[in-house]
Design a protein around this motif. Sequence first.
Motif, PDB file in Angstrom:
ATOM      1  N   GLN A 115       0.831  -1.212   0.000  1.00 19.99           N
ATOM      2  CA  GLN A 115       0.000   0.000   0.000  1.00 19.99           C
ATOM      3  C   GLN A 115       0.865   1.262   0.000  1.00 19.99           C
ATOM      4  OE1 GLN A 115      -2.242  -1.308   3.561  1.00 19.99           O
ATOM      5  NE2 GLN A 115      -4.081  -1.172   2.300  1.00 19.99           N
ATOM      6  N   ASN A 116       2.069   1.121  -0.532  1.00 23.96           N
ATOM      7  CA  ASN A 116       3.012   2.222  -0.550  1.00 23.96           C
ATOM      8  C   ASN A 116       2.464   3.422  -1.321  1.00 23.96           C
ATOM      9  OD1 ASN A 116       5.451   3.606  -0.216  1.00 23.96           O
ATOM     10  ND2 ASN A 116       6.360   2.722  -2.063  1.00 23.96           N
ATOM     11  N   GLU A 117       2.614   4.610  -0.732  1.00 20.84           N
ATOM     12  CA  GLU A 117       2.210   5.883  -1.331  1.00 20.84           C
ATOM     13  C   GLU A 117       0.716   5.937  -1.647  1.00 20.84           C
ATOM     14  OE1 GLU A 117       4.845   6.455  -4.640  1.00 20.84           O
ATOM     15  OE2 GLU A 117       6.520   7.044  -3.350  1.00 20.84           O
ATOM     16  N   GLN A 118      -0.067   5.162  -0.908  1.00 18.93           N
ATOM     17  CA  GLN A 118      -1.524   5.190  -1.026  1.00 18.93           C
ATOM     18  C   GLN A 118      -2.125   5.726   0.265  1.00 18.93           C
ATOM     19  OE1 GLN A 118      -3.126   1.347  -2.186  1.00 18.93           O
ATOM     20  NE2 GLN A 118      -1.257   0.837  -3.297  1.00 18.93           N
ATOM     21  N   VAL A 119      -3.288   6.350   0.179  1.00 16.74           N
ATOM     22  CA  VAL A 119      -4.012   6.754   1.377  1.00 16.74           C
ATOM     23  C   VAL A 119      -4.745   5.532   1.920  1.00 16.74           C
ATOM     24  CG1 VAL A 119      -5.842   8.200   2.336  1.00 16.74           C
ATOM     25  CG2 VAL A 119      -4.239   9.143   0.653  1.00 16.74           C
ATOM     26  N   VAL A 120      -4.417   5.170   3.150  1.00 19.39           N
ATOM     27  CA  VAL A 120      -4.996   3.996   3.796  1.00 19.39           C
ATOM     28  C   VAL A 120      -5.858   4.477   4.955  1.00 19.39           C
ATOM     29  CG1 VAL A 120      -4.491   1.879   5.067  1.00 19.39           C
ATOM     30  CG2 VAL A 120      -3.022   2.577   3.153  1.00 19.39           C
ATOM     31  N   LYS A 121      -7.077   4.015   4.996  1.00 16.60           N
ATOM     32  CA  LYS A 121      -7.993   4.402   6.071  1.00 16.60           C
ATOM     33  C   LYS A 121      -7.854   3.418   7.235  1.00 16.60           C
ATOM     34  CE  LYS A 121     -11.351   6.990   3.375  1.00 16.60           C
ATOM     35  NZ  LYS A 121     -10.922   8.265   3.994  1.00 16.60           N
ATOM     36  N   VAL A 122      -7.499   3.968   8.386  1.00 16.24           N
ATOM     37  CA  VAL A 122      -7.299   3.174   9.597  1.00 16.24           C
ATOM     38  C   VAL A 122      -8.436   3.483  10.563  1.00 16.24           C
ATOM     39  CG1 VAL A 122      -5.809   2.814  11.593  1.00 16.24           C
ATOM     40  CG2 VAL A 122      -4.807   3.084   9.312  1.00 16.24           C
ATOM     41  N   ASP A 123      -9.085   2.445  11.061  1.00 15.13           N
ATOM     42  CA  ASP A 123     -10.167   2.631  12.032  1.00 15.13           C
ATOM     43  C   ASP A 123      -9.596   3.066  13.378  1.00 15.13           C
ATOM     44  OD1 ASP A 123     -12.503   1.821  10.487  1.00 15.13           O
ATOM     45  OD2 ASP A 123     -11.606  -0.176  10.502  1.00 15.13           O
ATOM     46  N   VAL A 124     -10.152   4.127  13.938  1.00  8.17           N
ATOM     47  CA  VAL A 124      -9.724   4.630  15.234  1.00  8.17           C
ATOM     48  C   VAL A 124     -10.633   4.018  16.302  1.00  8.17           C
ATOM     49  CG1 VAL A 124      -9.305   6.674  16.650  1.00  8.17           C
ATOM     50  CG2 VAL A 124      -8.996   6.781  14.160  1.00  8.17           C
ATOM     51  N   PRO A 125     -10.090   3.266  17.253  1.00 12.81           N
ATOM     52  CA  PRO A 125     -10.939   2.616  18.261  1.00 12.81           C
ATOM     53  C   PRO A 125     -11.812   3.621  19.012  1.00 12.81           C
ATOM     54  CG  PRO A 125      -8.727   1.732  18.348  1.00 12.81           C
ATOM     55  CD  PRO A 125      -8.669   2.906  17.426  1.00 12.81           C
ATOM     56  N   SER A 126     -13.072   3.269  19.189  1.00 14.09           N
ATOM     57  CA  SER A 126     -14.012   4.170  19.861  1.00 14.09           C
ATOM     58  C   SER A 126     -13.716   4.311  21.340  1.00 14.09           C
ATOM     59  CB  SER A 126     -15.445   3.667  19.661  1.00 14.09           C
ATOM     60  OG  SER A 126     -15.582   2.348  20.168  1.00 14.09           O
ATOM     61  N   VAL A 127     -12.930   3.378  21.919  1.00 12.09           N
ATOM     62  CA  VAL A 127     -12.627   3.438  23.346  1.00 12.09           C
ATOM     63  C   VAL A 127     -11.632   4.539  23.674  1.00 12.09           C
ATOM     64  CG1 VAL A 127     -10.678   1.808  23.283  1.00 12.09           C
ATOM     65  CG2 VAL A 127     -12.079   1.985  25.350  1.00 12.09           C
ATOM     66  N   LEU A 128     -10.901   5.052  22.693  1.00 14.72           N
ATOM     67  CA  LEU A 128      -9.896   6.069  22.986  1.00 14.72           C
ATOM     68  C   LEU A 128     -10.557   7.339  23.489  1.00 14.72           C
ATOM     69  CD1 LEU A 128      -7.447   5.723  19.948  1.00 14.72           C
ATOM     70  CD2 LEU A 128      -7.271   4.683  22.222  1.00 14.72           C
ATOM     71  N   PRO A 129     -10.115   7.879  24.622  1.00 17.00           N
ATOM     72  CA  PRO A 129     -10.706   9.113  25.152  1.00 17.00           C
ATOM     73  C   PRO A 129     -10.157  10.340  24.424  1.00 17.00           C
ATOM     74  CG  PRO A 129      -9.025   8.317  26.645  1.00 17.00           C
ATOM     75  CD  PRO A 129      -9.154   7.283  25.571  1.00 17.00           C
ATOM     76  N   ALA A 130     -10.779  11.471  24.693  1.00 17.25           N
ATOM     77  CA  ALA A 130     -10.364  12.727  24.076  1.00 17.25           C
ATOM     78  C   ALA A 130      -9.067  13.235  24.705  1.00 17.25           C
ATOM     79  CB  ALA A 130     -11.465  13.772  24.225  1.00 17.25           C
ATOM     80  N   GLY A 131      -8.288  13.973  23.912  1.00 20.61           N
ATOM     81  CA  GLY A 131      -7.087  14.597  24.455  1.00 20.61           C
ATOM     82  C   GLY A 131      -5.968  14.700  23.444  1.00 20.61           C
ATOM     83  N   LYS A 132      -4.913  15.414  23.836  1.00 26.40           N
ATOM     84  CA  LYS A 132      -3.711  15.485  23.010  1.00 26.40           C
ATOM     85  C   LYS A 132      -3.023  14.126  23.030  1.00 26.40           C
ATOM     86  CE  LYS A 132      -2.768  20.404  23.841  1.00 26.40           C
ATOM     87  NZ  LYS A 132      -1.775  21.384  24.370  1.00 26.40           N
ATOM     88  N   ALA A 133      -2.504  13.717  21.879  1.00 28.74           N
ATOM     89  CA  ALA A 133      -1.897  12.394  21.795  1.00 28.74           C
ATOM     90  C   ALA A 133      -0.779  12.406  20.753  1.00 28.74           C
ATOM     91  CB  ALA A 133      -2.952  11.340  21.439  1.00 28.74           C
ATOM     92  N   ILE A 134      -0.003  11.351  20.778  1.00 29.64           N
ATOM     93  CA  ILE A 134       1.036  11.125  19.781  1.00 29.64           C
ATOM     94  C   ILE A 134       0.678   9.857  19.027  1.00 29.64           C
ATOM     95  CG2 ILE A 134       3.487  10.660  19.368  1.00 29.64           C
ATOM     96  CD1 ILE A 134       4.063  12.024  22.068  1.00 29.64           C
ATOM     97  N   LEU A 135       0.660   9.938  17.717  1.00 29.14           N
ATOM     98  CA  LEU A 135       0.493   8.761  16.869  1.00 29.14           C
ATOM     99  C   LEU A 135       1.881   8.286  16.457  1.00 29.14           C
ATOM    100  CD1 LEU A 135      -1.983   8.015  14.067  1.00 29.14           C
ATOM    101  CD2 LEU A 135       0.456   7.940  13.525  1.00 29.14           C
ATOM    102  N   ARG A 136       2.137   7.018  16.669  1.00 28.03           N
ATOM    103  CA  ARG A 136       3.434   6.421  16.352  1.00 28.03           C
ATOM    104  C   ARG A 136       3.255   5.358  15.282  1.00 28.03           C
ATOM    105  NH1 ARG A 136       6.016   1.808  17.534  1.00 28.03           N
ATOM    106  NH2 ARG A 136       8.315   1.878  17.626  1.00 28.03           N
ATOM    107  N   TRP A 137       4.035   5.476  14.205  1.00 25.79           N
ATOM    108  CA  TRP A 137       4.035   4.498  13.102  1.00 25.79           C
ATOM    109  C   TRP A 137       5.387   3.817  13.058  1.00 25.79           C
ATOM    110  CZ3 TRP A 137       7.403   4.686   8.887  1.00 25.79           C
ATOM    111  CH2 TRP A 137       7.107   3.868   7.781  1.00 25.79           C
TER     112      TRP A 137
END
Length: 315
Positions: A115-137
């Motif tokens: 899936q290189n250089e493609q836009v991939v849609k990732v589901d965000v778990p509904s359990v995650l609470p609101a707030g500032k966060a860091i996404l790590r790949w």
Amino acid sequence: MWRRPLAWAAAVGATPLLCRAHGRLGLPVPRVGTDAYENDPVPSQTDDDFVCRHLQPNPNIQPPRVVAGQTLDMRWDLSAAHVGDCAVFITYDVEKPRKAQKYVKIANLPDCKSQNEQVVKVDVPSVLPAGKAILRWDWKALHVFPKIEWYVQCADIIIESTSVANVKDLNGFSIIEPPIYPAHGHDGVGFRDPWSDGSTAGQPGFYVTGPACVDATLNQCALTSPGERGFTGAPVEPECRTVTVSDGDTPASIVARAGGAATWEEVCAMNGLGDCSTLPVGDRLTIPPCEDYPVPRRPGGAPLPAPAPEPAPAP
């Protein structure tokens, strides 16, 4: 019979030519920005840079808003599309040192070069609470198997959510203390051998290495669930569900965060609270039913004394 040696020789022989052209996260925009080169691997899976390459957010990048329960657009740009697997993690520990940050995994991205250089849609778990966060790949490149090349980028995000979950209840884990991946393709559970029977899904040697996700039903997370070949043993879900009391919590909010699995009266009784109208901030309350925690406990964790036995009837 000669396929593996030929493929192996081609991969190893090509490596010096590709040393300045590996890969990186493109979307969301990582802390390094869009123009700087950051495509080379980090030293190891125990190095601080394998958590995040940069200590602080980039003030020139506006953190995107990510909605729990919806999808997130991601893209990775692999200028040398090595065989390997990617994964996505989230932490709310935006002010802590990198090795002290606790992450949860939200996605497995096996054979991410496909899936290189493609836009991939990732589901965000509904359990995650609101707030500032860091996404790590991260990307574990397997082209020099059994050696591994380690790639990582972090992006700052803001999560919008109606979840009442407490961050402490997400069972987060450090990336490097202890490390979430083995150092070598033959250590521990190892990694799939892309030059043998682990090159493509469906082959007997194909599996994904890494910790379990916060929601095993999303984003191919079942591939690293407990019991799967590549499961690294973290995180391990507690035997009984718990909820940590935060400032401002009420009996109703505790019950809601527990998913309505028990009434407040049942929670109070199981934890041996002396006053069911008072919530001890910072305490971790066990949520019934919980067969492994049948003894009511008083605040502070000490078991309550067993009831005195009834006197035997007179003969």
